[in-house]
Scaffold this active site. Structure first.
Site, PDB file in Angstrom:
ATOM      1  N   HIS A  96      39.487  34.612  44.767  1.00 61.31           N
ATOM      2  CA  HIS A  96      40.752  33.904  44.595  1.00 61.31           C
ATOM      3  C   HIS A  96      41.751  34.617  45.507  1.00 61.31           C
ATOM      4  CE1 HIS A  96      38.825  33.653  40.580  1.00 61.31           C
ATOM      5  NE2 HIS A  96      39.348  32.451  40.499  1.00 61.31           N
ATOM      6  N   ASP A 132      43.010  37.844  44.173  1.00 61.17           N
ATOM      7  CA  ASP A 132      42.072  38.945  43.954  1.00 61.17           C
ATOM      8  C   ASP A 132      42.175  39.916  45.118  1.00 61.17           C
ATOM      9  OD1 ASP A 132      40.963  37.497  41.827  1.00 61.17           O
ATOM     10  OD2 ASP A 132      39.423  36.600  43.114  1.00 61.17           O
TER      11      ASP A 132
END
Ligand code: XUL
Ligand code: CO
Length: 446
Positions: free
Chosen positions: A111, A114
């Site tokens: 993501h 992240d």
């Protein structure tokens, strides 16, 4: 594909004492070795590496600290301690590429946030993403590791508590669009082969305060905009939707494979989207993983898999590493029979248990998951090559070879035709489904 990636270390080594994980075969006593996964071994028409395209999930493996709704982090990973977000993101990426290359895994998935923490403004977030993706580019080039897919985290920030693309507030929908635009840019910049939409909080907590039709219309519109944008930027990869029935919302709109396929068809999105099927999402929907794989594959829409497992006694998304070879054989039979994944791979969307606190546990977990898949692949291939499994299944439908049955199946007969045939042929003989015999085939080849 394969010939394994270079081990790439950063300024410091985060997994000292652990080298590249070798294949040693089933008799090996060494816990940090593969017993079944042999990247270059040819199974059927492809190598194991090509069948699976394994990927590491950045969020669980490098961001997971062991928190749960009842407790504080149990892990203090050394790559998560630097004070400054850029430095922390850099350490995390060094740890990630060291781990991925020591494992010999060819892909990763992320993501947007992240990679690096979200900034206080959209502009600052974009700037941070730009810098960390510059670094990821270098790491990918040095190692040969590739990006299987990128996605945007549209569920953690409080602004998304009522959904992102389906939020009743246009300001939030627009914010989500801005975020997806940058996540697409990052994915494209890093040569991402696919882009995923998992529904996050696209769903409802109560139908009483929800205009479902409007929200679904908005979701479809949003997906069209994302596809149009990405194609204009030259992205040629696949888009995936990842079904899940509940959690965090009471009801998630992308409930299961069948629901998502209906949605894609209704909103004219079938040309661009396929499905990313996750094991534990299937089981939360009261399906087996095999069922969801079959539904997607039969529609020609099986794009990718998120590998993990649930817990038979718990009703939530435990995201454990896969270890059930028998069930994986059932899923891989479908994969082999229907030509495999369309564009995607197998991403370990799985997390260590809260009390697995050592960095080495990440190795045990991924080795176990990859070996479980590899062993299941060998068994499934054996079954298809050497057993009468497919013939037995076909045999159950043998009566459809008759002229009358063919006329029915091809739309040449009426209800009256079938009635006449039934009257002329009398009560059907009972025919055994032979379930136990089918089940025994898998055990025989295990
Ligand atoms: C959540 C889940 C996500 C997606 C990516 O259950 O599976 O991690 O895979 O957003
Ligand atoms: Co997932």
């Amino acid at each position: 594909m394969s010939t394994r990636a270079q081990v790439v270390l950063g300024e410091r080594e985060f997994f000292p004492g652990i080298g590249p994980i070798p294949y040693e075969g089933r008799e090996s006593d060494q816990p940090l070795a593969f017993r079944w996964y042999e990247a270059d071994r040819v199974v059927g028409e492809k190598t194991m590496a090509e069948h699976f395209k394994f990927a590491v999930a950045y969020w669980h493996s490098f961001g997971g600290t062991g928190t749960d709704p009842f407790g504080a982090p149990t892990r203090q990973y050394p790559w998560l301690v630097a004070r400054e977000p850029q430095l922390r993101a850099r350490d995390k990426m060094e740890a990630a590429f060291e781990f991925i290359t020591k494992m010999g895994i060819p892909y990763y998935c992320f993501h947007d946030f992240d990679l690096i923490e979200e900034g206080p403004t959209l502009a600052e977030s974009a700037r941070r993403l730009d810098r960390i993706t510059d670094y990821a580019q270098q790491k990918q080039a040095a190692s040969g590791v590739k990006l299987l897919w990128g996605t945007a985290n549209l569920f953690s920030h409080p602004r998304y508590m009522n959904g992102a693309a389906t939020n009743p507030d246009f300001a939030v929908v627009a914010h989500a669009a801005a975020q997806v635009r940058r996540a697409l840019d990052a994915t494209i910049k890093l040569g991402g082969e696919n882009y995923v939409f998992w529904g996050g909080r696209e769903g409802y907590l109560s139908l009483l305060n929800t205009d479902m039709k409007t929200e679904l219309d908005h979701l479809a519109r949003f997906l069209h905009l994302a596809v149009d944008y990405a194609r204009r930027q030259g992205f040629e990869g696949q888009f995936f939707i990842e079904p899940k029935p509940a959690e965090p919302s009471k009801h998630q709109y992308d409930f299961d494979a069948a629901t998502v396929i209906g949605f894609l068809r209704e909103y004219d999105l079938l040309d661009h989207f396929k499905l990313n099927i996750e094991v534990n999402h299937a089981t939360l929907a009261q399906h087996t993983f095999q069922h969801e794989v079959r539904v997607a594959a039969d529609a020609g829409l099986l794009g990718s898999l998120d590998a993990n497992r649930g817990d038979y006694q718990n009703g939530w998304d435990t995201d454990q590493f896969p270890n059930n070879v028998y069930e994986l054989v059932e899923a891989l039979l479908i994969l082999l029979e229907t030509g495999g994944l369309r564009g995607g791979g197998i991403n370990f969307d799985a997390k260590l248990r809260r009390n697995s606190t050592d960095p080495v546990d990440l190795f045990y977990a991924h080795i176990g998951g990859m070996d479980a898949f590899a062993r299941a692949l060998l068994v499934a291939q054996d079954i298809l090559e050497h057993s009468d499994y497919l013939a037995l299944r076909r045999e159950r439908y043998a009566s459809f070879q008759s002229e009358a049955a063919r006329a029915f199946a091809t739309g040449q007969s009426t209800l009256e035709d079938l009635s006449a045939w039934a009257q002329a042929n009398g009560e059907p003989e009972p025919r055994s489904g032979r379930q136990e015999r089918f089940e025994n085939i898998i055990n025989r080849y295990l």
